[in-house]
Design an enzyme around this catalytic site. Structure first.
Site, PDB file in Angstrom:
ATOM      1  CG  HIS A  57      28.012  19.996  19.079  1.00 37.84           C
ATOM      2  ND1 HIS A  57      26.849  20.435  19.641  1.00 37.84           N
ATOM      3  CD2 HIS A  57      28.627  21.095  18.578  1.00 37.84           C
ATOM      4  CE1 HIS A  57      26.754  21.760  19.484  1.00 37.84           C
ATOM      5  NE2 HIS A  57      27.834  22.178  18.853  1.00 37.84           N
ATOM      6  CE  LYS A 105      28.047  21.380  13.760  1.00 37.13           C
ATOM      7  NZ  LYS A 105      29.531  21.372  13.777  1.00 37.13           N
ATOM      8  CG  HIS A 219      25.082  25.735  19.272  1.00 38.68           C
ATOM      9  ND1 HIS A 219      24.624  25.622  17.987  1.00 38.68           N
ATOM     10  CD2 HIS A 219      26.372  25.333  19.272  1.00 38.68           C
ATOM     11  CE1 HIS A 219      25.612  25.168  17.224  1.00 38.68           C
ATOM     12  NE2 HIS A 219      26.677  24.978  17.972  1.00 38.68           N
TER      13      HIS A 219
END
Lengths: 333, 209
Positions: A57, A105, A219
C-alpha cells in the site's frame, strides 16, 4: 507476472533497506522484527503514533514516518497484517514516555494482531490507546460482516493526529481526535484492473476488458458491484454519492477532499477525478477547504482510484496544516 | 497409540510443516476466491518456521513445545491466521504444561482450550464460514468418542472437521475478509476451515502410527 523484484520472499526487506538508504535522515529501519522508526526518535514527552499493515500500500505506512506524522510503522508481508512482535518492539522503540497510539485499519487480521501487541505493551507498563479506522462506505456496516474496511481516512488521521501529538496533546486527546476523524471521514474506491500479489504470481481477481469493480478494497476485495466502464465524470459521481449521503454531510460543511490513486492510475487521471469530485461537493453546498491528490494508499499496481472526504473542524484544519516531514508528505518546513 | 507423547507431538508439528507446504497453492486459491490470496503462503511460512524449532524441542514437555509453536506462529504467520492458530497452541499449552504425554482425555482438554481460544479471539460461531465450522463440530465429536480412546476419537473428530469444512461451501461469510463479499462468498469453501481440517487430519495420521 512481470515485476521488478528479485524474489517475493525478500521483497519487503529489500524495500525497507531502500527506504532507509533513500531517507536515512528521516527513518531508521529495524530488521527481525521489521519496522521503521523516526531517525530522531524516540521523541521525549510526545505521544508516539504507531501504525502498520500489510505491504503493498506504499507509501502507507512507512512513507508517513517522520516529524509531524508517525513515529513507527510495521510492514507485514504483502497484503498480510504485521505480527504482534513487530508492533511490540516498534512500540517500545517509539515510546517517548507519553504512551503509544495504535492506528489500526479495520481488517480482521490487523485488529487481532494489534490487540495482542496492545496487551504486550501494556504488560510492560506502557500506556496504549487503539483506534480502528473503518471508513469504506462500499461495505455494509453490520454485525453480519467484519465491518467497514479502513482505507483513505487512515492517511488523513495519521497526518492530523501526528500534528496533534507534536502540539503536546495527551494520549487520550490524540486518540479521541483520531476517533473523531474516523467518525467524520468516508471513502470509496473503484478498480479498473486487478493487482498481482508477488508470492501468488497471478492476478487476485479477473476483470474482463471494459469492466470495473465498483467499491473495491485495497487488497482487491470485491466491492458492491461489477459494471461496465463509464466516463470519469460518471464514475466520480458514483463514488461521491454514497460518500456524501453516508454521514450525511450538510450544506455549509467544510471538507477535506482526497483523491487517491491505487497504484496504476496516472496523476493526470486523478486530477480529472478531483475536478469532478470538487464540483459535486460544491453542488451539495460543501466547502472544499483542504485537499490531497496523489497515490498515498495503494494496492500494488492496481489501476483505479478512491475518494475520501473528511468533515473538518478547527482542530483538524490546524493539525492538517501543521508541519510534516516524512518520505511521502512534506510541507510547512 | 493410546497416548500422545512429546515425540509424537513433535512429529505432528513436523508433518504440519509438510502438509501446509504441499497445500500452499490449494489454500491460496481458496483464499483468492473469497479473501486476499495469502492463507496458503502464510500457513506454509508459519509452520515451516515451527519446523525449524523442533530439533531443539526434543525431550521438552508438551506445554513447552506448544508454547514455542504458538509464539513462532504469532510472529511469522500474520493475517488473522497468526493470532488464531497462535492462540490455539498457546491455550493448548496451558493444559499440556509439564506433561510428557497426553491421554485421550488430555488431548480433549487441549483441543477444548485451544478451540475456545479461537472462539474468543475471532468472535465467530458455527455458520459464520470460518475455522470454527471445522473445529467446533470436531471438538464435539471428539468428546463424544473419547471413551473409545485416542485414535477412534480423533477419527470421529477428523470426519466431523471434514464435514464441517465441506459445509462452509454454501455459507455466506460473516467474519473476516470474505464477509465483504456478502452473498458472493457462497459457493466457495472457507480456506480457514480447510486448513483446520488439515491440522486435525495430520494429528490423526501421527497418532495412528
Amino acid at each position: 507476472m512481470k515485476k521488478l523484484i528479485n524474489s517475493p520472499e525478500n521483497l519487503v526487506v529489500e524495500a525497507l533497506h531502500g527506504m532507509e538508504a533513500a531517507h536515512g535522515d528521516l527513518v531508521k529501519a529495524h530488521f527481525e522484527p521489521n519496522y521503521l522508526v523516526r531517525a530522531d526518535g524516540p521523541v521525549k514527552n510526545k505521544v508516539a503514533l504507531l501504525s502498520g499493515g500489510g505491504s503493498g500500500h506504499e507509501p502507507m505506512h512507512g512513507g508517513f514516518v517522520g516529524k509531524g506524522m508517525l513515529d513507527a510503522a510495521c510492514p507485514g508481508a504483502v497484503f498480510t497484517s504485521p505480527t504482534p512482535d513487530q508492533m511490540y518492539e516498534a512500540g517500545k522503540a517509539a515510546n517517548g514516555g507519553k504512551g503509544v497510539l495504535l492506528i489500526v485499519k479495520n481488517y480482521t487480521g490487523d485488529v487481532m494482531n494489534f490487540e495482542l501487541a496492545s496487551d504486550l505493551l501494556k504488560a510492560d507498563g506502557i500506556d496504549v490507546e487503539s483506534v480502528i479506522i473503518d471508513d469504506d462506505v462500499a461495505v455494509k456496516d453490520s454485525t453480519w460482516t467484519a465491518g467497514r474496511r479502513g482505507v483513505g481516512t487512515t492517511v488523513i488521521a495519521e497526518k492530523i493526529c501526528g500534528g496533534a501529538a507534536e502540539d503536546g496533546l495527551s494520549l487520550k486527546d490524540v486518540a479521541n481526535l483520531c476517533r473523531k476523524v474516523n467518525a467524520q471521514g468516508r471513502s470509496m474506491g473503484l478498480a479498473l484492473t486487478s493487482c498481482t500479489v508477488p508470492h501468488v504470481g497471478k492476478p487476485t481477481f479477473e476483470l474482463p476488458e471494459g469492466e470495473i469493480e465498483m467499491g473495491v478494497g485495497i487488497h482487491g476485495e470485491p466491492g458492491r458491484t461489477r459494471m461496465k466502464l463509464k466516463s470519469a465524470d460518471e464514475l466520480t459521481a458514483m463514488l461521491m454519492e454514497p460518500i456524501i449521503s453516508d454521514i450525511p454531510y450538510k450544506s455549509g460543511d467544510e471538507v477535506l477532499l482526497f483523491v487517491n490513486g491505487l497504484g496504476g492510475t496516472p496523476l493526470l487521471e486523478l486530477y480529472v477525478i478531483y475536478r469532478k469530485a470538487a464540483e459535486i461537493a460544491q453542488a451539495h453546498g460543501l466547502k472544499v477547504v483542504r485537499n490531497l491528490v496523489g497515490s498515498y494508499i495503494t494496492s500494488l499496481e492496481m489501476a483505479g482510484t478512491s475518494i475520501t472526504m473528511l468533515k473538518l473542524d478547527h482542530d483538524m484544519k490546524k493539525y492538517w496544516d501543521a508541519p510534516v516531514k516524512t518520505p511521502a508528505l512534506r510541507w510547512g518546513l | 497409540m493410546t497416548e500422545l507423547d512429546s515425540k509424537s507431538v513433535i512429529a505432528w508439528l513436523r508433518l504440519l510443516g509438510e502438509v501446509y507446504g504441499q497445500k500452499k497453492d490449494y489454500l491460496t486459491d481458496l483464499d483468492a476466491a473469497i479473501g486476499d490470496a495469502d492463507h496458503g503462503a502464510n500457513m506454509a511460512r508459519g509452520f515451516a518456521a515451527v519446523a525449524t524449532k523442533l530439533d531443539a524441542l526434543e525431550g521438552k514437555d508438551i506445554g513447552t513445545i506448544f508454547k514455542t509453536a504458538a509464539m513462532t506462529l504469532l510472529s511469522t504467520v500474520g493475517g488473522a491466521s497468526g493470532p488464531l492458530y497462535g492462540s490455539f497452541f498457546l491455550q493448548a499449552a496451558t493444559v499440556a504444561n509439564g506433561k510428557n504425554a497426553l491421554t485421550a482425555a488430555d488431548v480433549g482438554a487441549a483441543l477444548d482450550a485451544g478451540i475456545k481460544a479461537v472462539v474468543s479471539r475471532g468472535k465467530a460461531q458455527v455458520g459464520d464460514k470460518t475455522m470454527l465450522d471445522a473445529l467446533l463440530p470436531a471438538l464435539a465429536a471428539y468428546q463424544e468418542a473419547v471413551v473409545n480412546g485416542l485414535v477412534p476419537a480423533l477419527q470421529k473428530a477428523v470426519e466431523a472437521a471434514k464435514a464441517g469444512s465441506a459445509s462452509t461451501q454454501p455459507l455466506i461469510a460473516k467474519k473476516g475478509r470474505a464477509s465483504y463479499l456478502g452473498e458472493r462468498s457462497a459457493g466457495h469453501l472457507d480456506p480457514g476451515a480447510e486448513s483446520s481440517a488439515f491440522l486435525l487430519d495430520a494429528l490423526l495420521t501421527t497418532a495412528s502410527k
